[in-house]
Design an enzyme around this catalytic site. Sequence first.
Site, PDB file in Angstrom:
ATOM      1  N   ASP A 106       0.823  -1.211   0.000  1.00 45.05           N
ATOM      2  CA  ASP A 106       0.000   0.000   0.000  1.00 45.05           C
ATOM      3  C   ASP A 106       0.860   1.266   0.000  1.00 45.05           C
ATOM      4  O   ASP A 106       0.344   2.367   0.156  1.00 45.05           O
ATOM      5  CB  ASP A 106      -0.958   0.010   1.199  1.00 45.05           C
ATOM      6  CG  ASP A 106      -0.235  -0.158   2.528  1.00 45.05           C
ATOM      7  OD1 ASP A 106       1.002  -0.278   2.528  1.00 45.05           O
ATOM      8  OD2 ASP A 106      -0.918  -0.178   3.565  1.00 45.05           O
ATOM      9  N   LYS A 157       9.289   8.179  16.296  1.00 43.29           N
ATOM     10  CA  LYS A 157       8.658   9.500  16.362  1.00 43.29           C
ATOM     11  C   LYS A 157       9.425  10.475  17.258  1.00 43.29           C
ATOM     12  O   LYS A 157       8.904  10.981  18.257  1.00 43.29           O
ATOM     13  CB  LYS A 157       7.206   9.368  16.832  1.00 43.29           C
ATOM     14  CG  LYS A 157       6.332   8.592  15.846  1.00 43.29           C
ATOM     15  CD  LYS A 157       4.875   8.534  16.265  1.00 43.29           C
ATOM     16  CE  LYS A 157       4.046   7.791  15.229  1.00 43.29           C
ATOM     17  NZ  LYS A 157       2.619   7.710  15.599  1.00 43.29           N
ATOM     18  N   ASP A 217       3.150   7.322   1.260  1.00 43.87           N
ATOM     19  CA  ASP A 217       2.247   6.449   2.006  1.00 43.87           C
ATOM     20  C   ASP A 217       0.835   6.969   1.780  1.00 43.87           C
ATOM     21  O   ASP A 217       0.484   8.068   2.211  1.00 43.87           O
ATOM     22  CB  ASP A 217       2.605   6.490   3.488  1.00 43.87           C
ATOM     23  CG  ASP A 217       1.652   5.674   4.354  1.00 43.87           C
ATOM     24  OD1 ASP A 217       0.689   5.085   3.805  1.00 43.87           O
ATOM     25  OD2 ASP A 217       1.853   5.623   5.571  1.00 43.87           O
TER      26      ASP A 217
END
Length: 347
Positions: A106, A157, A217
Amino acid sequence: MKALLLAGGLGTRLRPLTENLPKPMALVGNRPWLEHLIVNFKNQGIQDFVLAVKHYSNEIRNHFGDGRSWGVNIEYAVEETLLGTAGAIKNAENLLSDRFLVVNADIIHEVSIMPLLDYHIQHKGIVTIGLTEVEDPSQYGVVEQNGSGKILRFVEKPKRDEAPSRRVNAGIYVMEKQVLEWIPKNTEVSIERETFPLLIEKNIGVYGTTIQGYWMDMGTKDRYRKLHWDLLDRKFSLPLQEKEQDYGIRIGEGTKIGSGVLFVPPVLIGNEVHIGDRSVIGPYAVIGDRCEIGHHVRCSETIMWNDCKVQDAAQLKNCIFGYGLELGSRHILHEAVMNRTAGGMKG
């Protein structure tokens, strides 16, 4: 070398478009992304594919079958329960070659595989992770590497000013089959959060190299729109079947255009589309195959999948329509995401 395409994800952030559809089967430039991906790899010399599937797997099986229509060989590894990215790879173990490619199906990209493979052979480790550089690394797992490209750790992150790099996992890997010895059977395991950190801790040989080319993405509706605008602006050079009639205007075969229709480029119009008199299409409009657009319709910044119908005088801006949606006359919609099969609309 075989390519394992991970195509079993739910695609929750793209709902309602993916309510009854595997996310890699979402249309990109009027064709399922998974189809583009397989054709791209075939053109780079990869003939053998394993598709790891779970949710709505019949949608993928019915479209591709054994792959012969695309000149490739396709086998399927079906997950009976959720196994995560590493678990899905382990589930396909019996179908894989000694060295194989793994791709999150994806992720939208145009990546040359040979430089990644050459680098993998050169460093003699057991995993090579394709990396991409992002402007804001605070939303990703960022890698720290030494001078030879060996990955020392992942930082999940990080704050922007504390990130060790701007390089993040692009979801493309070259692996030796011995990696699978570190993944338990029939267990949900994340390759990003569990397997790779374990291999790094054991100093087994996980390397990374930056891939070149477009990468996106498409996991959110905003990114899904963005990749289409990039496609229309030619920032993303995905091959399209529709022929360019004028600069920025691509129209498929069998399409009928009424009198006084104005195309404001860039636009992409599929096959066997009917567009009524004096409609204005564009800028940034992608209309799928067999759609019917009424008279005096205004459609801009909108993506429409196959078999949709839009009645007279409707106005659409910044919308996404799933398969077979029908919109009544004189409707005005801004920033809507709709899917007939999901029975709903979301802004």
